[in-house]
Design an enzyme around this catalytic site. Sequence first.
Site, PDB file in Angstrom:
ATOM      1  CD  GLU A  92      31.148 -79.091 -30.653  1.00  0.00           C
ATOM      2  OE1 GLU A  92      31.461 -78.620 -31.756  1.00  0.00           O
ATOM      3  OE2 GLU A  92      30.332 -80.000 -30.505  1.00  0.00           O
ATOM      4  CD  GLU A 128      26.673 -77.505 -32.924  1.00  0.00           C
ATOM      5  OE1 GLU A 128      26.331 -77.672 -34.104  1.00  0.00           O
ATOM      6  OE2 GLU A 128      27.812 -77.133 -32.601  1.00  0.00           O
TER       7      GLU A 128
END
Length: 843
Positions: free
Chosen positions: A266, A195
């Site tokens: 995710e 991320e």
Amino acid sequence: MASSPESVVRFVGIACLLFALSATAAPPRRPRKAGVSGVSYDGRSIMINGRRELFFSGSIHYPRSTPEMWPDLIQKAKRGGLNVIQTYVFWNVHEPVQGHFNFTGRYDLVRFIKLIHKHKMYVTLRLGPFIQAEWNHGGFPYWLKEIPGIVFRTDNEPFKYHMQNFVTKIMDMMKSEKLFFPQGGPIILAQIENEYNMVEAAYREDGLKYVQWAANLALGFNAGIPWVMCKQKNAPGPVINACNGRNCGDTFTGPNSPTKPSIWTENWTAQYRVFGDPPSQRSAEDIAYSVARFFSNNGALVNYYMYHGGTNFGREGASYVMTRYYDEAPLDEYGLPKEPKYGHLRDLHQALKLSRKGLLWGVPSVQPLGPGCEARLYESPDSKVCVAFLTNTNPRTDATVNFRGVNYFLPRRSISILPDCKTVIFNTQRVNAQHNSRTFHAAGETNKNDKWHMFQERIPKFRNTRIISSKPLELYNMTKDTTDYMWYTTRFRLEDEDLPMRPDIRPVLLVSSLGHAMHAFVNGIYIGSGNGAKLEKSFVFQKPMELKRGVNHISILGLTIGFPDNGAYLEHRLAGIHTAAIQGLNTGTLDLSQNKWGHEVGMKGEKLGIFTEEGSKKVQWTEAKNDKPVTWYKRYFDMPRGNDPVALDMTTMGKGLAWVNGNCIGRYWVSYLSPLGKPSQSVYHIPREWLKPKDNLLVIFEEHGGKPEGILIVTVKRDNICTVVTEFHPPTIKSFSREDNEIKTLVQDVKPRAYLKCDDNKVIRSIAFASFGNPTGACGNFTVGTCHSPQAASVVEKACLEKNSCVLPVSAQAYGADPACPGTTSTLVVQAKCARKKKDDKE
Ligand SMILES: *[C@@H]1O[C@H](CO)[C@@H](O)[C@H](O)[C@H]1NC(C)=O
Ligand SMILES: *[C@@H]1O[C@H](CO)[C@@H](O)[C@H](O)[C@H]1NC(C)=O
Ligand SMILES: *[C@@H]1O[C@H](CO)[C@@H](O)[C@H](O)[C@H]1NC(C)=O
Ligand SMILES: CC(=O)N[C@H]1CO[C@H](CO)[C@@H](O)[C@@H]1O
């Protein structure tokens, strides 16, 4: 039959349109013939040896359970329809001291990956090495912070040097164990960084350079597998950018190249929790909708984050993160299936697998079916294969849509999957899977010899602390992640004229802290505690106290609850006491910030290791009495019988750490109440593997006060199983144009049926509730409604008692309709109790 672009805009938005156009420009090619080996990808999917596949993946983090739990977790994941397990690699547990590695026990990464391989599943390895993961320091070892000149996660030479060393170490280990797919192993994907888009801007052009460097580092290993960067729009070259979030089917703008597949690394199955949070829920229906939406929109791989959350043992969680991790996942903290989430997703995977041919080789198109409704189709040019996702995106209105001449009922916000463009085999809103409820049972045999002993820590005064400074010192820097605790001490003299004149006025201790929590003592007496929260780590503590003429002593136990795991410039975070003052003195405010401060790192009991059998002999224990702060408690207990998971009910305690036979089961914090007025977590998992049959040593360190005699050793069951299925009438299908046995088999299942199944070695012992009508309540607590068929109980008992599983019809013929409720739609609700088979009981 593609719809007009205008209507697509109306239904899916501009971003999705651009993506849809690029992705649908050309139909994917048929599988390539033999000769193509390894893992490859294109804009439609990932390919294994040239063969397209759909991937259903779940995150299971090896240090968050025990090696003894792994086989069962992996097997349950497989039965749940997964073909991939995803895990991070946790640098700080593997290299706690620079150059000293640990890959044993819960940290045995190779064993974990080999077990997954043994179950014929694939692995996605998220190397990071920054992983966030609600894990202490986001996975970075403490020593990395002390490397001179280091700046984490940017174009910084010392950081890149150490990152490269660790990533190389892991890659070499995987290669030498032959774990990558081209070597015959299970690893088909790997991830570098994590991320990074979230922090990239903070590092300006160095951020971009770092992304390039990290991608090159990864690709340079030539491992023969694709690399992923999640939440990384500018993922360079062949590195695939992937989506994280709740609704990647609608919000993901797609890969940054038409030659990269859509990967959802995710998909949160709930929300992770910090202490102070209320329970987090995400319904099975909501997850199923998002996942079906993603696959209807060119999705290639979904990963459930988490599939099994597990436990943050020891001090392994990040700032404020609760010990129990993603307990709301399809497998709960103890590894027990949380129903109906587990079963509903399993049924979804089955439906998607049956649609695989169309999804992977059909030509995608979108057909509007009325306001907020659409069909997403995958059809082969010769129409031999056709898959439809009938979608109602309206959050509040049900719809009946006409698709190819047949009417289909679509509940609000739901997707029906038709693997032959005719037969609904799954609807995301219609849960056929069974429900269950979790119960905790005091284990009788553990109450024998439940005598507690105690050892109280000294509350140090200034003269007892050795590290002296002109102001309070930073906490991370001092504890170096070896303990949560550091004492701060100071002292000051008061004369009669300083003290308030009026007896009803008491001076106040005012402390500003950068986090995370503190307990304050004045002249050896506990006056109160303070703490920050996940997003506000700093806090102000203010409490009245008694002061006396002469020397007064302030002792503050400062503590961290894990290092932070997110945001830019992680190496610059601070914690601990910042300033302190005494207010309300006759002579005004007394600033203590520049007073001399003493410091002592860690508790005596920690240094002596009194939570182990041997260490416990190093201090004098006395019979436990009263409710004292900074106190150690110990007792022995026998292992509860059977195989059910074991836990500690800590409801009567405050905050601290607990150990069983020397293993730290994690931080407990019962005194921090959620907005619902309840502790976020009062029950704590003890892995059964850490127990022996008799005389297990339980040691608790309680920080501010609790009643150990109220602690219960409990077993955990999900033996209440339920079914809630409403009768419905599937659309009539006149004829099958084509033979497809798989689908035909399922069509029989389209008739509503209810299923009940106990764990493998248990049977249905009793039926606690059965009604065909409109009962209310939830699994564990149903009540009869205004419509009820009294025959339901006897029909169900006949079909189910003493069986491991049973199938029940859902129809008025089977149970007799309630004559008082003509023409209504009824629901079959059953609650059954599972128990071990009778012959086991006698053993
Ligand atoms: C390695 O980690 C395990 C936990 O899995 C722990 O029990 C063991 O003590 C560690 N070994 C060393 C040398 O620190
Ligand atoms: C951490 O400690 C070192 C000395 O051990 C000191 O030089 C440094 O300034 C400290 N950092 C902070 C933020 O207190
Ligand atoms: C059972 O359900 C009723 C009403 O549906 C509710 O009032 C009650 O609190 C529930 N009991 C438990 C133990 O959840
Ligand atoms: C775990 C997590 O970060 N969840 C986030 C998922 O996405 C929603 C909406 O974008 C956020 O509100 C959550 O915080």
